[in-house]
Scaffold this motif. Sequence first.
Motif, PDB file in Angstrom:
ATOM      1  N   UNK A  73       0.836  -1.211   0.000  1.00  0.00           N
ATOM      2  CA  UNK A  73       0.000   0.000   0.000  1.00  0.00           C
ATOM      3  C   UNK A  73       0.871   1.262   0.000  1.00  0.00           C
ATOM      4  N   UNK A  74       1.890   1.282   0.844  1.00  0.00           N
ATOM      5  CA  UNK A  74       2.731   2.479   0.957  1.00  0.00           C
ATOM      6  C   UNK A  74       3.630   2.631  -0.268  1.00  0.00           C
ATOM      7  N   UNK A  75       4.194   1.529  -0.766  1.00  0.00           N
ATOM      8  CA  UNK A  75       5.019   1.613  -1.976  1.00  0.00           C
ATOM      9  C   UNK A  75       4.207   2.181  -3.141  1.00  0.00           C
ATOM     10  N   UNK A  76       2.985   1.715  -3.309  1.00  0.00           N
ATOM     11  CA  UNK A  76       2.152   2.206  -4.409  1.00  0.00           C
ATOM     12  C   UNK A  76       1.829   3.688  -4.224  1.00  0.00           C
ATOM     13  N   UNK A  77       1.681   4.104  -2.983  1.00  0.00           N
ATOM     14  CA  UNK A  77       1.455   5.521  -2.696  1.00  0.00           C
ATOM     15  C   UNK A  77       2.681   6.349  -3.094  1.00  0.00           C
ATOM     16  N   UNK A  78       3.868   5.816  -2.808  1.00  0.00           N
ATOM     17  CA  UNK A  78       5.096   6.515  -3.195  1.00  0.00           C
ATOM     18  C   UNK A  78       5.190   6.612  -4.713  1.00  0.00           C
ATOM     19  N   UNK A  79       4.856   5.529  -5.403  1.00  0.00           N
ATOM     20  CA  UNK A  79       4.927   5.516  -6.866  1.00  0.00           C
ATOM     21  C   UNK A  79       3.988   6.554  -7.467  1.00  0.00           C
ATOM     22  N   UNK A  80       2.808   6.693  -6.884  1.00  0.00           N
ATOM     23  CA  UNK A  80       1.866   7.713  -7.380  1.00  0.00           C
ATOM     24  C   UNK A  80       2.466   9.114  -7.260  1.00  0.00           C
ATOM     25  N   UNK A  81       3.183   9.359  -6.176  1.00  0.00           N
ATOM     26  CA  UNK A  81       3.737  10.692  -5.929  1.00  0.00           C
ATOM     27  C   UNK A  81       5.126  10.886  -6.522  1.00  0.00           C
ATOM     28  N   UNK A  82       5.856   9.781  -6.739  1.00  0.00           N
ATOM     29  CA  UNK A  82       7.222   9.860  -7.258  1.00  0.00           C
ATOM     30  C   UNK A  82       7.422   8.793  -8.331  1.00  0.00           C
ATOM     31  N   UNK A  83       6.724   8.904  -9.456  1.00  0.00           N
ATOM     32  CA  UNK A  83       6.748   7.822 -10.457  1.00  0.00           C
ATOM     33  C   UNK A  83       8.107   7.619 -11.121  1.00  0.00           C
TER      34      UNK A  83
END
Length: 203
Positions: A73-83
């Motif tokens: 969940x957190x990794x995907x959140x990071x990817x959304x903000x820092x692709x």
Amino acid sequence: DAALALMKEAHHVNPTALSAQYCLSMLYIRLQMPDAAINFMQRAAEGDTTHFWYNMTYATSMVQLQQYDKAEEVFKRIIRNHPQRPEVYESLAIAYIYQDEYDKALACYDSIEPYMGNSPELTSYRVNLYDAKGDTAAAINIAEELVQNNPTNIYYAIYLSSVYSHYHCDSLRRALLDKVIAIDPEEPMLQIEQADYFLSQGD
């Protein structure tokens, strides 16, 4: 102890300061107090869901604690903000590998390629995953693509030779080595690879 006392004072002065919470978590890690560390780490990450390091540290810690759902969940959140941060995809891939979810891990490496290029390191990750899945053909194909896309790179050819060796593709290995040795017959690494091939054949 002095650092912890100062950071606790900073947190007391401003209990909502995320930087103090994050620094406290780092201190608690060094003091081997994981419960306190995770508590403050989570508060910092959830307090600013766009902050790269708060969230990356938290997600990595969740992997170490085998809390893979939360880590994902957190990794995907990071990817959304820092692709455009390839290390996030790589960390998520590792989390998937721990769960034997190889297809999801491969998708992560596919996402990395636009940023890292088609390198032997990235190819080796993919080869290992296909190998774990038992898909020998795909493992060989991905290594062959590396050489096809970089036909003059001797070192990529040496990597492909090692893949052929692993899967006992002796005729393909011999043909490859004959081709690249003609390009650079004085390259020592090629000569070593060629000697290894002959040794494998008992010659």
